[in-house]
Design a protein around this motif. Structure first.
Motif, PDB file in Angstrom:
ATOM      1  N   ALA A  29     -51.183   2.070 -15.466  1.00  9.22           N
ATOM      2  CA  ALA A  29     -49.931   2.841 -16.283  1.00  9.22           C
ATOM      3  C   ALA A  29     -49.165   1.334 -16.688  1.00  9.22           C
ATOM      4  N   LYS A  30     -48.048   0.899 -16.482  1.00  7.67           N
ATOM      5  CA  LYS A  30     -47.066  -0.026 -15.962  1.00  7.67           C
ATOM      6  C   LYS A  30     -47.645  -1.548 -16.765  1.00  7.67           C
ATOM      7  N   ARG A  31     -49.257  -1.452 -16.045  1.00  9.86           N
ATOM      8  CA  ARG A  31     -49.498  -2.751 -17.043  1.00  9.86           C
ATOM      9  C   ARG A  31     -50.128  -2.370 -18.138  1.00  9.86           C
ATOM     10  N   ALA A  32     -50.260  -1.256 -18.916  1.00  8.50           N
ATOM     11  CA  ALA A  32     -50.684  -0.785 -19.744  1.00  8.50           C
ATOM     12  C   ALA A  32     -49.193  -0.720 -21.293  1.00  8.50           C
ATOM     13  N   LEU A  33     -48.326  -0.277 -19.871  1.00  3.16           N
ATOM     14  CA  LEU A  33     -47.141  -0.161 -20.892  1.00  3.16           C
ATOM     15  C   LEU A  33     -46.993  -1.477 -21.733  1.00  3.16           C
ATOM     16  N   GLY A  34     -47.216  -2.782 -20.467  1.00  4.29           N
ATOM     17  CA  GLY A  34     -46.600  -3.815 -21.016  1.00  4.29           C
ATOM     18  C   GLY A  34     -47.481  -5.030 -22.333  1.00  4.29           C
ATOM     19  N   HIS A  35     -48.815  -4.245 -21.696  1.00  2.00           N
ATOM     20  CA  HIS A  35     -49.648  -5.056 -23.425  1.00  2.00           C
ATOM     21  C   HIS A  35     -49.386  -4.095 -24.696  1.00  2.00           C
ATOM     22  N   LEU A  36     -48.263  -3.162 -24.518  1.00  5.12           N
ATOM     23  CA  LEU A  36     -47.899  -3.065 -25.421  1.00  5.12           C
ATOM     24  C   LEU A  36     -45.884  -2.815 -25.819  1.00  5.12           C
ATOM     25  N   GLY A  37     -46.218  -3.823 -25.242  1.00  2.00           N
ATOM     26  CA  GLY A  37     -44.539  -4.381 -25.623  1.00  2.00           C
ATOM     27  C   GLY A  37     -43.512  -3.430 -24.405  1.00  2.00           C
ATOM     28  N   TYR A  38     -43.750  -2.719 -23.910  1.00  2.00           N
ATOM     29  CA  TYR A  38     -42.796  -2.188 -23.611  1.00  2.00           C
ATOM     30  C   TYR A  38     -42.730  -2.555 -21.851  1.00  2.00           C
ATOM     31  N   GLU A  39     -41.243  -3.639 -21.667  1.00  2.00           N
ATOM     32  CA  GLU A  39     -41.794  -3.897 -20.314  1.00  2.00           C
ATOM     33  C   GLU A  39     -40.734  -2.634 -19.103  1.00  2.00           C
ATOM     34  N   VAL A  40     -41.235  -1.947 -18.425  1.00  2.00           N
ATOM     35  CA  VAL A  40     -40.548  -0.982 -17.052  1.00  2.00           C
ATOM     36  C   VAL A  40     -40.728  -1.467 -16.012  1.00  2.00           C
ATOM     37  N   SER A  41     -39.330  -0.991 -15.637  1.00  2.00           N
ATOM     38  CA  SER A  41     -39.283  -1.624 -13.556  1.00  2.00           C
ATOM     39  C   SER A  41     -40.761  -1.363 -13.065  1.00  2.00           C
ATOM     40  N   SER A  42     -40.678   0.562 -13.690  1.00  2.00           N
ATOM     41  CA  SER A  42     -41.780   0.655 -12.132  1.00  2.00           C
ATOM     42  C   SER A  42     -42.206   2.213 -12.656  1.00  2.00           C
ATOM     43  N   VAL A  43     -44.119   2.962 -13.273  1.00  2.00           N
ATOM     44  CA  VAL A  43     -44.099   3.988 -12.846  1.00  2.00           C
ATOM     45  C   VAL A  43     -44.662   4.397 -12.237  1.00  2.00           C
ATOM     46  N   LYS A  44     -43.971   5.612 -11.843  1.00  2.00           N
ATOM     47  CA  LYS A  44     -44.620   6.748 -10.935  1.00  2.00           C
ATOM     48  C   LYS A  44     -45.721   7.961 -11.056  1.00  2.00           C
ATOM     49  N   THR A  45     -46.750   8.398 -10.469  1.00  2.97           N
ATOM     50  CA  THR A  45     -47.736   9.330 -11.006  1.00  2.97           C
ATOM     51  C   THR A  45     -47.041  10.411 -10.141  1.00  2.97           C
ATOM     52  N   ALA A  46     -46.813  12.378 -10.878  1.00  2.00           N
ATOM     53  CA  ALA A  46     -46.761  12.732  -9.919  1.00  2.00           C
ATOM     54  C   ALA A  46     -47.318  14.428  -9.775  1.00  2.00           C
ATOM     55  N   LYS A  47     -47.970  15.365  -9.275  1.00  2.00           N
ATOM     56  CA  LYS A  47     -48.387  16.185  -9.732  1.00  2.00           C
ATOM     57  C   LYS A  47     -47.656  17.601  -9.694  1.00  2.00           C
ATOM     58  N   LEU A  48     -47.535  18.297 -10.635  1.00  2.00           N
ATOM     59  CA  LEU A  48     -47.232  19.661 -11.112  1.00  2.00           C
ATOM     60  C   LEU A  48     -47.656  20.677 -10.519  1.00  2.00           C
ATOM     61  N   TYR A  49     -47.083  21.564 -10.055  1.00  2.00           N
ATOM     62  CA  TYR A  49     -47.921  22.614 -10.068  1.00  2.00           C
ATOM     63  C   TYR A  49     -46.565  23.610 -10.185  1.00  2.00           C
ATOM     64  N   GLU A  50     -47.263  24.504 -11.316  1.00  2.00           N
ATOM     65  CA  GLU A  50     -46.238  25.946 -11.550  1.00  2.00           C
ATOM     66  C   GLU A  50     -46.622  27.579 -10.713  1.00  2.00           C
ATOM     67  N   ILE A  51     -46.070  27.789 -10.041  1.00  2.00           N
ATOM     68  CA  ILE A  51     -46.202  28.162  -9.267  1.00  2.00           C
ATOM     69  C   ILE A  51     -45.561  29.822  -9.873  1.00  2.00           C
ATOM     70  N   VAL A  52     -46.572  31.181  -9.937  1.00  2.00           N
ATOM     71  CA  VAL A  52     -45.664  32.550 -10.081  1.00  2.00           C
ATOM     72  C   VAL A  52     -45.311  33.221  -9.545  1.00  2.00           C
ATOM     73  N   LEU A  53     -44.970  33.904  -8.304  1.00  2.00           N
ATOM     74  CA  LEU A  53     -45.042  34.951  -7.166  1.00  2.00           C
ATOM     75  C   LEU A  53     -44.049  36.275  -7.191  1.00  2.00           C
ATOM     76  N   GLU A  54     -44.005  37.242  -6.887  1.00  2.00           N
ATOM     77  CA  GLU A  54     -42.848  38.239  -6.903  1.00  2.00           C
ATOM     78  C   GLU A  54     -42.432  37.638  -4.934  1.00  2.00           C
ATOM     79  N   ALA A  55     -40.916  37.379  -5.136  1.00  2.00           N
ATOM     80  CA  ALA A  55     -40.274  37.948  -3.808  1.00  2.00           C
ATOM     81  C   ALA A  55     -39.339  39.122  -4.228  1.00  2.00           C
ATOM     82  N   GLU A  56     -38.550  39.387  -2.815  1.00  2.00           N
ATOM     83  CA  GLU A  56     -37.438  40.169  -2.871  1.00  2.00           C
ATOM     84  C   GLU A  56     -36.177  39.733  -2.976  1.00  2.00           C
TER      85      GLU A  56
END
Lengths: 83, 232
Positions: free
Chosen positions: A23-50
């Motif tokens: 993604a960092k390399r592809a951003l460079g192709h679009l003219g955006y020079e960024v220092s780093s790109v990191k990906t992450a995964k996000l989970y939203e968990i809904v639960l009942e608790a006391e």
């Protein structure tokens, strides 16, 4: 009470993140020079608790047992109370 | 002797393994759907390749947490051999039956081609029919095959000679150019400390008849069968 936990799973420091690097390399192709790109995964968990503490503890257990692989991942949990 | 081949939703190399065990080697083997939780009467287990549960969460993560894996653990605790191939290797690491983790290939593509491997350990139930240092050929087919472990774990694997196969070049040398996925120390397969659980990314069942280009993989299954005959 009902809580929503937002769990973010990231690669541990030193692990390669080929998707982020690409993604960092592809951003460079679009003219955006960024220092780093990191990906992450996000989970939203809904639960009942006391209480928020119990909800936090339960979600932490879920991360240890399934959602993350502690060998390669770090994770953070953000908890909010739902109305 | 009877060998179980575990099927999860998304497993797709089960029938190839069954063909090799039954038709090529004439052994008693059967596929076992993961909901059957009892493995009584089986003397060995193969966890075959595929894309169990669509690789959701991480490759092998869901399959590793199904109840049948408790039966696999029990069987392994009796000293019986457990072989995990490709996705099966990923399942065994996710189940913590083997050290380390299999992560996305360094060049993040699905890679499907032949590899040269060096046999590093022959004192396992899966490699008794090989010579130490022997150069063999088996194909890989995976996107999450980069073996990763922390430095301490890697040192222990080396010290206890748990690395069974490494990716090498045609001359048997461990080279970056011969490493298809960025695996640390070119590791292609490891055993547990008791040596009766093997996980490997290459597919021995796809290299078990000379018409396929190599029958080197057949000796993995022959070794396993010999071990069962001698011990159980």
């Amino acid at each position: 009470m009902q809580y929503q936990a937002t769990v973010t799973i990231e690669q541990k420091a030193g692990m390669l993140d080929p998707e982020g690097t690409t993604a960092k390399r592809a951003l460079g192709h679009l003219g955006y020079e960024v220092s780093s790109v990191k990906t992450a995964k996000l989970y939203e968990i809904v639960l009942e608790a006391e209480s928020a503490d119990i909800a936090q503890q339960k979600v932490d257990e879920m991360c240890q047992k399934l959602i993350a692989n502690p060998i390669v991942h770090n994770y953070t949990i953000e908890l909010k109370e739902l109305n | 002797m009877k060998i179980a081949i575990i099927q999860f939703g998304g497993t797709n190399c089960d029938l190839d393994v069954l063909h090799v065990l039954k038709d090529v080697l004439g052994l008693d083997a059967e596929t076992v759907w993961y909901k059957q939780e009892d493995l009584t009467g089986f003397d060995g287990v193969v966890v075959p390749g595929g894309f169990s549960y669509g690789d959701y969460l991480r490759a092998g993560a869901i399959a590793a947490r199904t109840p049948i894996m408790d039966s696999v653990k029990k069987l392994a605790a009796e000293g019986k051999p457990v072989l995990g191939i490709c996705n099966g290797f990923q399942v065994l690491t996710e189940a913590r039956l083997l050290e380390g983790a299999l992560t996305t290939n360094e060049y993040p593509k699905f890679r499907c081609h032949w590899t040269n491997l060096r046999v590093e350990a022959v004192d396992t139930p899966f490699t008794s029919k090989f010579k130490k240092g022997e150069l063999i050929r088996m194909p890989i087919a995976h996107m999450e095959g980069k073996f990763y472990a922390e430095e301490k774990t890697l040192a222990e694997l080396d010290e206890k000679e748990q690395v069974v196969f490494r990716y090498v070049d045609g001359n048997g040398k461990v080279m970056d150019s011969a490493n298809p996925n960025g695996s640390l120390e070119n590791i292609a397969g490891i055993v547990n400390t008791s040596r009766n659980i093997l996980g490997l990314m290459p597919h021995p069942e796809r290299a078990s008849e000379s018409i396929l280009g190599s029958d080197d993989g057949l000796r993995v299954f022959e070794s396993m069968a010999d071990y069962i005959t001698e011990n159980f």
